[in-house]
Design a protein around this motif. Structure first.
Motif, short mmCIF file in Angstrom:
data_model
loop_
_atom_site.label_atom_id
_atom_site.label_comp_id
_atom_site.label_asym_id
_atom_site.label_seq_id
_atom_site.Cartn_x
_atom_site.Cartn_y
_atom_site.Cartn_z
N PHE A 19 -6.88 -6.44 8.67
CA PHE A 19 -6.87 -5.42 7.94
C PHE A 19 -5.91 -5.34 6.73
O PHE A 19 -4.54 -5.59 7.40
N ALA A 20 -6.08 -5.12 5.75
CA ALA A 20 -5.18 -5.60 4.65
C ALA A 20 -4.64 -3.89 4.19
O ALA A 20 -5.42 -3.20 4.17
N GLU A 21 -3.35 -4.12 4.01
CA GLU A 21 -2.67 -2.74 3.46
C GLU A 21 -2.07 -2.80 2.15
O GLU A 21 -1.78 -3.95 1.74
N ILE A 22 -2.12 -1.58 1.43
CA ILE A 22 -1.65 -1.34 0.20
C ILE A 22 -0.26 -1.63 0.08
O ILE A 22 0.38 -0.92 1.01
N ILE A 23 0.22 -2.42 -0.63
CA ILE A 23 1.95 -2.42 -0.50
C ILE A 23 2.52 -2.25 -2.16
O ILE A 23 3.68 -2.38 -2.13
N GLU A 24 1.63 -1.95 -2.93
CA GLU A 24 2.02 -1.39 -4.29
C GLU A 24 0.98 -0.75 -5.13
O GLU A 24 -0.07 -1.15 -5.18
N ILE A 25 1.27 0.43 -5.52
CA ILE A 25 0.77 1.03 -6.51
C ILE A 25 1.25 1.21 -7.94
O ILE A 25 2.32 1.27 -8.00
N GLY A 26 0.47 0.84 -8.95
CA GLY A 26 0.84 0.95 -10.40
C GLY A 26 -0.23 1.57 -11.33
O GLY A 26 -1.45 1.29 -11.17
N GLN A 104 -10.58 -0.11 -1.19
CA GLN A 104 -9.21 -0.41 -0.36
C GLN A 104 -8.58 1.00 -0.09
O GLN A 104 -8.59 1.55 0.82
N PHE A 105 -8.81 2.04 -1.32
CA PHE A 105 -8.16 3.31 -1.04
C PHE A 105 -9.07 4.20 0.00
O PHE A 105 -8.69 4.75 1.02
N LEU A 106 -10.50 3.99 -0.19
CA LEU A 106 -11.30 4.62 0.93
C LEU A 106 -11.20 4.08 2.37
O LEU A 106 -11.24 4.72 3.26
N LYS A 107 -11.22 2.85 2.31
CA LYS A 107 -11.18 2.17 3.87
C LYS A 107 -9.88 2.60 4.54
O LYS A 107 -9.80 2.86 5.44
N GLU A 108 -8.55 2.34 3.57
CA GLU A 108 -7.15 2.68 4.10
C GLU A 108 -7.03 3.94 4.51
O GLU A 108 -6.35 4.26 5.54
N CYS A 109 -7.35 4.92 3.49
CA CYS A 109 -7.26 6.28 3.76
C CYS A 109 -8.01 6.81 4.89
O CYS A 109 -7.55 7.56 5.37
N ARG A 110 -8.99 6.35 5.03
CA ARG A 110 -9.80 6.79 6.00
C ARG A 110 -9.21 6.47 7.70
O ARG A 110 -9.19 6.92 8.75
N GLN A 111 -8.73 5.10 7.47
CA GLN A 111 -8.39 4.38 8.67
C GLN A 111 -6.76 5.19 9.26
O GLN A 111 -6.65 5.35 10.04
#
Length: 222
Positions: A19-26, A104-111
């Motif tokens: 599972f990849a995770e977000i580490i930066e938002i720009g 990625q937003f959809l996958k990670e926020c749901r998880q």
């Protein structure tokens, strides 16, 4: 409608199913001021990963984001709260280069069970710009290639969220007459995952610089 052009950086995973995770938002805000389309504000936030807290060497090498950067960062929920507060309007369109950041937003926020009411009016700028550039066989143009075609110099560093968002905004401004921002709701998007393909800073074609990245089922309906 205010254009919010954003980009994400994620942890790099070698094995299928990881599972990849977000580490930066720009992100950047693009608005109309005195008859011109201009960048009016920017947003940047590192994000602390929780499933794999220690960054791999591949992630650090690819993104330039360090362990110290994420150790002192907020978790994704808090970073998103700050992001939405920064947007500061109900009349906005989220815009990204390609489909993978929304996936990625959809996958990670749901998880992580994070509300996604804010993930609406999403637009894939790559798809619209590629269509306007009349690429052969509906080929999707890369960010670097689009900048070069428009003779717009790249600003900053590749594979950093704010810099990639900023350069995407430069393309948006140049191609604005060919882009139509659409309204949609997150509930309209199916529970899919997308294949993240990283692009080299010097190449237009997609590459996989590591043994294998996480392989996700691709859905192109953006």
């Amino acid at each position: 409608m205010l254009a919010i052009i954003y980009d994400l950086e994620m942890t790099v995973k070698r094995k299928k199913g990881e599972f990849a995770e977000i580490i930066e938002i720009g992100a950047v805000k693009v608005a109309e001021e005195e008859g011109s389309t201009v960048i009016v504000d920017t947003f940047q936030s590192f994000v602390k990963p929780v499933l794999s807290p220690k960054l791999t060497t591949d992630t650090v090498k690819f993104t330039g984001i360090t362990q110290d950067d994420v150790n002192h960062a907020d978790h994704l929920q808090d970073a998103l709260d700050q992001f939405v507060a920064w947007i500061d309007t109900d009349d906005y369109a989220l815009c990204s280069w390609g489909p993978d950041d929304k996936a990625q937003f959809l996958k990670e926020c749901r998880q992580k069970r994070i509300p996604m009411h804010w993930l609406r009016n999403h637009n894939n700028l790559q798809k619209q710009v590629s269509l306007a550039m009349k690429r052969e066989n509906n080929q999707q143009v890369g960010l670097k290639a689009a900048l070069e075609a428009l003779e717009v110099p790249f600003v900053g560093k590749h594979h950093r969220a704010l810099d990639d968002a900023y350069n995407t905004a430069l393309i948006y401004i140049r191609m604005k007459e060919h882009i139509q921002l659409k309204r949609n709701e997150v509930k309209e998007h199916p529970n899919y995952e997308s294949e993240v393909v990283y692009r080299d800073a010097q190449e237009d074609e997609p590459i996989n610089p590591f043994a294998a990245l996480a392989s996700w089922n691709k859905n192109t309906d953006k």
